[in-house]
Design an enzyme around this catalytic site. Structure first.
Site, PDB file in Angstrom:
ATOM      1  CB  ALA A 259       3.321  -9.414 -24.124  1.00 55.35           C
ATOM      2  CG  HIS A 260       2.359 -14.366 -23.561  1.00 62.25           C
ATOM      3  ND1 HIS A 260       2.244 -15.309 -22.584  1.00 62.25           N
ATOM      4  CD2 HIS A 260       1.645 -13.294 -23.119  1.00 62.25           C
ATOM      5  CE1 HIS A 260       1.507 -14.845 -21.606  1.00 62.25           C
ATOM      6  NE2 HIS A 260       1.130 -13.633 -21.899  1.00 62.25           N
TER       7      HIS A 260
END
Lengths: 378, 378, 378
Positions: A259-260
């Site tokens: 994820a980011h």
């Protein structure tokens, strides 16, 4: 498995980096997939101690074995079996069908791109403006690469990889079929506190009033350093700001989600179907086994081992070996399991204790009577 | 992160929707990714209370902070930090490379399709017969869209999204790279009772007779309502009959699986690698955190929170906060965990109780003797 | 759900393979999605015993029911409801938009390929050298198929399936959108023992010296036997040597991961988001429910049932029903859960036992005094 040609055992020893013990001119033309169904002319690999024990049942023409195995079969003795396997497979691997250097006429490369020497681009590849691709990189059919992307030298992108704008990829990176880099990180906010936020703040009644989720733009990027390999349908999201980073030499299996803003260290290994949530840090050389989930903002140290199907909710120190949901030191996890398995027995024991204690208590008043009687008798 | 131009703090305050406290003409030209490594000319965001505590270590030229933070730095005070972040990022986001309105010459749009105004279709997109696409929708490279699909206005389909026949997509929907809508639901039946069925009915011996799995045709569709966002490589299967539905404003992360006939409510948030099995209903605004599994036919109420890595096997009421496999109220889950962690200590205590009780019992006969002796002495 | 035309109940009975009870000329023109909102002219399916109980509330013109249901509505009585459903849906399924036999002008088929009769290849499909495709097989848009692949007769490949070199696919195989076959298995080795290996051998201090991960070439392939169906974005990796195998008639849902060298038996069912690690064997007809992980080298017997979200760490015998992480017989798993749920009560009981025992012990000295006094009194 048929070899591309007949090999002498001396040649095998040279390729495997091992010591020949037996006639150098023993010939093999295939590798036995099952050492115990090996036939004459076949080479068998007996790396696993469990298999080595049964070596008498092996009818291969020659074997590759680790040190210390006793057998009369012609053999190559190796130090690090898997390393020897890697070398042998490299030597005998069949031809793969990849685009030749040059740009396939159907590939659409924006004229503002800069391509190095010997770049090979397959059919129906699309590359956006200002993208740079290094020497000898191979981009297979139907990959879609955005604008202002940079891809280093000697990379191999299998078909249908999806690389969105601004993503930076180092040298010698391999992306398996359909790897997806640079899709938006997952972040939303509501205009007014959402029911979930209000609940967390102690307000229990929910509101049905419209309060839609507003997308937080994800304006960062993804950086993939040199020598990384990323598996089929793995997704690495772009950062909200800055970059989601995959460190040099890291190897990521299929269907992994990064994820980011997360930073994966060097030489990290992440096995299939693991999800690492946003803003995590994973230290160098750590291994995360399959189907694991890591909560957002968690820091995992270096040289740690996260066993499969774990749920990592808290920071993990360097060199730790953890397991379970929530992940705890593996020793503790197995202690927990052992205790859980003994619960039926233990519940029985507690019932028995209760029964006995009740029995004792029923006698006690008499004991006390005795005591009182005794006192009275004094 | 470099901003596209230099901003005054007054401009920042206007964009962020906050109150300026300090000189309006303070200039910033970048956002610090780490507030504690911020340099002069940088704007730092200090939203997290843990970061706010260390504000003295911040050397940025200006900061954005929530209400009630005391600092001498020029600042913009905001009510809802994440909302301000969304606004700032919207204002400064870099150019993205997307197809211009018009149909790329390589896109294959069936002549029976109807396209709205300003539709942009990228290269190598394929669209089947009778499909309708609304105004201003952008369909990026290599998307494959079946027949009789409808896509609303102002949608954005990133590259390689796969939309099968009859799927209906509302307005302002965003599909990240490779989202897959409308593949067949997973349903099979055997001609005669299968071994699994017979086992469930109490017949334990298995049959090796051929009894192949027959596909149950999946003739329903998928409906995605307005304002939905769906992540990279998420799959939403078509219904057996009727429609699998994603409610207005729902946001679904990467690698999520939504099975046939399931109905996801409005503004629901589903985080990566979650699977919701068939015929489930998820109520409005519920949040399902990552790596969760939901069993088929389960109803989850609205405004519920399902924590990450949960396994939801039973219906969940409105507003519940659940965790674990099987999912139970989070408080109960943490009680379970606490008790499991105390099991070694508790096993020790039970052993100690047994020992003491045995000791007591060994004394008891003497007590009883006393009593008898006493009786005898009366 | 509107039917393609009006059907008489006699026709429905013929299609469903059931017995007509009621007027043969009862007409229906649609199937009710919800039997309790059915209107006149609609056919309702009441298969589930829970729904059957409420049959009085059903206002449909006709119903399909299992044996033994009492109702005055015109009805078709069926033996195996799901099988009848499959038959009805097959009869009424709407037209799907698939490429007609022939090669789309944009499809790039290497001239060395051999294609059977009536093969249909959609736009932007790429097929490498020496690949063979059987009669009547349909390959939809944007599939990318490598070299020396073989695909049997009557197969259906939905858009964007990715099939790498040498993969062998049988007859009547269905691959849903984006299925990925033949990406590399995940295997690496270091030149010298890695920190993880050294740790496993008892050496706790980690080394920061470079010792990069070397890829073990994956030179095997994938074999998919006849009648298999594979879901959207499922990945089946090629073997290190030999073949990863999916047995005849197996059905694999979306987002499943099958790692290198694993052998899936015949008619096996694997539900979404399950990962089966390398070198596993799964026996015929076994069902693995969703979100499960299977550790590498595990053997699962035939006719077993692995419940959802399980973690299979050890071999599972034929016909077993297992659950949990690590997976144990389901009965044991539910016993564990029941005991865990009772832990708070049990901790209370142990505290109570301790209290009572302490009380008893405090009395005991007096008892003993009594005894001593009594002795003294003798």
């Amino acid at each position: 498995m048929k070899l591309p040609k007949e090999f002498s055992l001396a040649e095998i020893a040279a390729v495997a980096g091992g010591t020949l013990e037996g006639p150098a001119d023993t010939k093999v033309d295939s590798v036995a997939l099952d050492p115990f169904n090996a036939k004459s002319g076949e080479l068998a690999l007996l790396f696993d101690p469990k298999l080595v024990k049964r070596i008498r049942d092996c009818k291969a023409s020659a074997v590759i074995v680790p040190k210390g195995v006793s057998t009369d079969l012609p053999k190559v003795v190796v130090e690090r079996p898997l390393l020897s396997l890697a070398r042998i497979l490299s030597a005998v691997k069949p031809k793969r069908f990849r685009p030749e250097p040059g740009i396939h006429p159907t590939a659409l490369i924006d004229p503002t791109c800069r391509l190095g020497d010997n770049v090979a681009v397959g059919p129906y590849v699309v590359v956006g403006p200002q993208t740079v691709i290094g020497n000898n990189t191979v981009i297979m059919a139907s990959c879609v690469i955005g604008g202002a992307v940079s891809i280093g030298q000697d990379c191999l992108l299998y078909p249908s990889c999806l690389i969105d704008d601004y993503v930076q990829i180092g040298n010698r990176v391999i992306l398996q079929q359909g790897a997806s880099l640079g899709s938006d990180g997952f972040g939303y906010v509501t205009e007014r506190p959402s029911n979930v936020e209000r609940r967390m703040a102690g307000v229990t009644e929910a509101s049905d009033e419209p309060n839609p989720l507003i997308k937080i733009p994800q304006i960062g990027t993804v950086i993939v350093e040199d020598d990384v390999e990323i598996g089929s349908y793995t997704t690495v999201d772009r950062a909200t700001m800055g970059a989601t980073t995959i460190g040099k030499g890291a190897k990521i299996d299929n269907q992994v989600m990064i994820a980011h803003n997360t930073r994966i260290g060097r030489e990290v290994i992440i096995i299939a179907q693991t999800a690492v949530a946003g803003s995590c840090v994973v230290g160098d050389r750590t291994v995360i086994a399959g189907c694991t989930g890591v909560k957002d903002h968690v820091k995992i140290g270096k040289d740690a081992i996260i066993e499969g199907m774990s749920g990592v909710l808290k920071d993990i120190p360097d060199g730790a070996l953890v397991s379970g949901v929530p992940a705890v030191p593996a020793r503790e996890f197995f202690t927990q399991l052992a205790h859980i398995n003994k619960l039926p027995q233990m519940f029985k024991e507690v019932r028995e204790l209760k029964r006995k204690l009740a029995e004792l208590e029923s006698l006690l008043p008499e004991c006390q009577l005795v005591k009182q009687g005794d006192n009275a008798g004094n």
